[in-house]
Design a protein around this motif. Structure first.
Motif, PDB file in Angstrom:
ATOM      1  N   ASP A 126       0.402  -3.393  -7.562  1.00  0.00           N
ATOM      2  CA  ASP A 126      -0.546  -4.421  -8.005  1.00  0.00           C
ATOM      3  C   ASP A 126      -1.314  -5.088  -6.871  1.00  0.00           C
ATOM      4  OD1 ASP A 126       0.246  -3.945 -10.603  1.00  0.00           O
ATOM      5  OD2 ASP A 126       1.527  -5.720 -10.739  1.00  0.00           O
ATOM      6  N   HIS A 127      -0.707  -5.156  -5.668  1.00  0.00           N
ATOM      7  CA  HIS A 127      -1.314  -5.982  -4.630  1.00  0.00           C
ATOM      8  C   HIS A 127      -1.483  -5.330  -3.264  1.00  0.00           C
ATOM      9  CE1 HIS A 127      -0.972  -9.329  -7.398  1.00  0.00           C
ATOM     10  NE2 HIS A 127       0.278  -8.968  -7.619  1.00  0.00           N
ATOM     11  N   TYR A 128      -0.761  -4.276  -2.975  1.00  0.00           N
ATOM     12  CA  TYR A 128      -0.794  -3.712  -1.627  1.00  0.00           C
ATOM     13  C   TYR A 128      -1.363  -2.302  -1.550  1.00  0.00           C
ATOM     14  CZ  TYR A 128       2.029  -7.583   0.067  1.00  0.00           C
ATOM     15  OH  TYR A 128       2.475  -8.827   0.408  1.00  0.00           O
ATOM     16  N   GLN A 129      -1.319  -1.564  -2.628  1.00  0.00           N
ATOM     17  CA  GLN A 129      -1.813  -0.191  -2.612  1.00  0.00           C
ATOM     18  C   GLN A 129      -3.266  -0.192  -2.133  1.00  0.00           C
ATOM     19  OE1 GLN A 129      -1.227   3.498  -5.493  1.00  0.00           O
ATOM     20  NE2 GLN A 129      -2.139   1.807  -6.548  1.00  0.00           N
ATOM     21  N   PRO A 130      -3.594   0.671  -1.179  1.00  0.00           N
ATOM     22  CA  PRO A 130      -4.963   0.679  -0.646  1.00  0.00           C
ATOM     23  C   PRO A 130      -6.008   0.877  -1.743  1.00  0.00           C
ATOM     24  CG  PRO A 130      -3.534   2.058   0.689  1.00  0.00           C
ATOM     25  CD  PRO A 130      -2.743   1.662  -0.517  1.00  0.00           C
ATOM     26  N   ALA A 131      -7.086   0.123  -1.626  1.00  0.00           N
ATOM     27  CA  ALA A 131      -8.209   0.230  -2.558  1.00  0.00           C
ATOM     28  C   ALA A 131      -9.465  -0.205  -1.824  1.00  0.00           C
ATOM     29  CB  ALA A 131      -7.971  -0.650  -3.777  1.00  0.00           C
ATOM     30  N   ARG A 137      -9.018  -2.205  -7.168  1.00  0.00           N
ATOM     31  CA  ARG A 137      -7.570  -2.331  -7.347  1.00  0.00           C
ATOM     32  C   ARG A 137      -7.258  -2.809  -8.765  1.00  0.00           C
ATOM     33  NH1 ARG A 137      -6.249  -5.018  -3.130  1.00  0.00           N
ATOM     34  NH2 ARG A 137      -5.377  -3.249  -2.024  1.00  0.00           N
ATOM     35  N   ALA A 138      -7.949  -3.826  -9.214  1.00  0.00           N
ATOM     36  CA  ALA A 138      -7.709  -4.360 -10.559  1.00  0.00           C
ATOM     37  C   ALA A 138      -7.994  -3.309 -11.620  1.00  0.00           C
ATOM     38  CB  ALA A 138      -8.568  -5.599 -10.793  1.00  0.00           C
ATOM     39  N   ASN A 139      -9.081  -2.570 -11.462  1.00  0.00           N
ATOM     40  CA  ASN A 139      -9.400  -1.514 -12.427  1.00  0.00           C
ATOM     41  C   ASN A 139      -8.318  -0.436 -12.441  1.00  0.00           C
ATOM     42  OD1 ASN A 139     -11.768  -2.562 -13.494  1.00  0.00           O
ATOM     43  ND2 ASN A 139     -13.026  -1.671 -11.880  1.00  0.00           N
ATOM     44  N   ARG A 140      -7.801  -0.094 -11.271  1.00  0.00           N
ATOM     45  CA  ARG A 140      -6.742   0.913 -11.187  1.00  0.00           C
ATOM     46  C   ARG A 140      -5.491   0.423 -11.917  1.00  0.00           C
ATOM     47  NH1 ARG A 140      -4.937   1.575  -5.549  1.00  0.00           N
ATOM     48  NH2 ARG A 140      -7.019   2.354  -5.208  1.00  0.00           N
ATOM     49  N   VAL A 141      -5.160  -0.858 -11.729  1.00  0.00           N
ATOM     50  CA  VAL A 141      -3.976  -1.420 -12.381  1.00  0.00           C
ATOM     51  C   VAL A 141      -4.152  -1.401 -13.901  1.00  0.00           C
ATOM     52  CG1 VAL A 141      -2.674  -3.560 -12.751  1.00  0.00           C
ATOM     53  CG2 VAL A 141      -3.233  -2.817 -10.429  1.00  0.00           C
ATOM     54  N   LEU A 142      -5.347  -1.737 -14.363  1.00  0.00           N
ATOM     55  CA  LEU A 142      -5.585  -1.839 -15.803  1.00  0.00           C
ATOM     56  C   LEU A 142      -5.817  -0.501 -16.480  1.00  0.00           C
ATOM     57  CD1 LEU A 142      -7.839  -5.011 -15.844  1.00  0.00           C
ATOM     58  CD2 LEU A 142      -5.447  -4.828 -16.540  1.00  0.00           C
ATOM     59  N   THR A 143      -6.474   0.443 -15.785  1.00  0.00           N
ATOM     60  CA  THR A 143      -6.871   1.676 -16.464  1.00  0.00           C
ATOM     61  C   THR A 143      -6.369   2.944 -15.790  1.00  0.00           C
ATOM     62  OG1 THR A 143      -8.969   1.805 -15.259  1.00  0.00           O
ATOM     63  CG2 THR A 143      -8.984   0.605 -17.353  1.00  0.00           C
ATOM     64  N   GLY A 144      -5.789   2.847 -14.614  1.00  0.00           N
ATOM     65  CA  GLY A 144      -5.340   4.036 -13.898  1.00  0.00           C
ATOM     66  C   GLY A 144      -3.910   4.417 -14.235  1.00  0.00           C
ATOM     67  N   ASN A 145      -3.278   5.121 -13.314  1.00  0.00           N
ATOM     68  CA  ASN A 145      -1.919   5.613 -13.552  1.00  0.00           C
ATOM     69  C   ASN A 145      -0.835   4.647 -13.071  1.00  0.00           C
ATOM     70  OD1 ASN A 145      -2.141   5.922 -10.760  1.00  0.00           O
ATOM     71  ND2 ASN A 145      -1.035   7.855 -10.754  1.00  0.00           N
ATOM     72  N   VAL A 146      -1.217   3.431 -12.708  1.00  0.00           N
ATOM     73  CA  VAL A 146      -0.263   2.448 -12.211  1.00  0.00           C
ATOM     74  C   VAL A 146       0.857   2.212 -13.226  1.00  0.00           C
ATOM     75  CG1 VAL A 146       0.004  -0.002 -11.628  1.00  0.00           C
ATOM     76  CG2 VAL A 146      -1.824   1.333 -10.600  1.00  0.00           C
ATOM     77  N   GLY A 147       0.514   2.089 -14.484  1.00  0.00           N
ATOM     78  CA  GLY A 147       1.524   1.882 -15.520  1.00  0.00           C
ATOM     79  C   GLY A 147       2.522   3.030 -15.571  1.00  0.00           C
TER      80      GLY A 147
END
Length: 159
Positions: A126-131, A137-147
């Protein structure tokens, strides 16, 4: 405090293999809709109880650093023939994750537990992964494979 409370994604991970939503059928029968709502709320409470028990077991179970490193390697596998850049990125990620689980203020109250390992991974995602920037970063958390990565980590760390 960031990293310790259950988030939407944390809850998603806890119930990844369960039905976590309920769709109301289109009907004109209000009593039927009320019955459906009661059923959906009952399922939600059951899932929350399951999540709480899993989190409590994780909180009370030690996580040796070597096992944490193995979990990280399973969440982010790196092939033997990966490029040097990919291998260096994996080393940097592991270094950040080790910092988060050992030293970050967000983990102090839960240090050494499997829950701390899970929270370190979610905090990293949520906070450290390079973006490129905070929006990416927020878009990746909401719509990417982060979940999906959080679900994998939860499954590997739960007891």
């Amino acid at each position: 405090m960031r990293g310790q409370g259950p988030t939407r994604h944390t809850q998603r991970a806890a119930f990844a293999n369960s039905v976590g939503h309920y769709t109301f059928r289109h009907t004109s029968n209000v009593n039927s809709q009320i019955s459906q709502a009661r059923e959906a709320l009952g399922l939600m409470w059951k899932y929350m109880e399951t999540f709480e028990k899993a989190a409590e077991r994780m909180l009370q179970t030690e996580l040796p650093m070597r096992e944490f490193e193995n979990v990280v390697a399973q969440v982010w596998p790196v092939k033997d023939n990966a490029s040097e850049q990919t291998k260096n990125n994996a080393k940097q990620r592991l270094g950040t994750l080790k910092y988060l689980i050992r030293e970050a203020d967000t983990q102090k109250a839960i240090t050494g537990s499997r829950w701390a390992g899970y929270q370190a991974i979610t905090e990293y995602l949520d906070h450290y992964q390079p973006a490129k920037n905070a929006i990416a970063r927020a878009n990746r958390v909401l719509t990417g494979n982060v979940g999906d990565l959080k679900v994998a980590a939860f499954d590997l760390l739960k007891v």
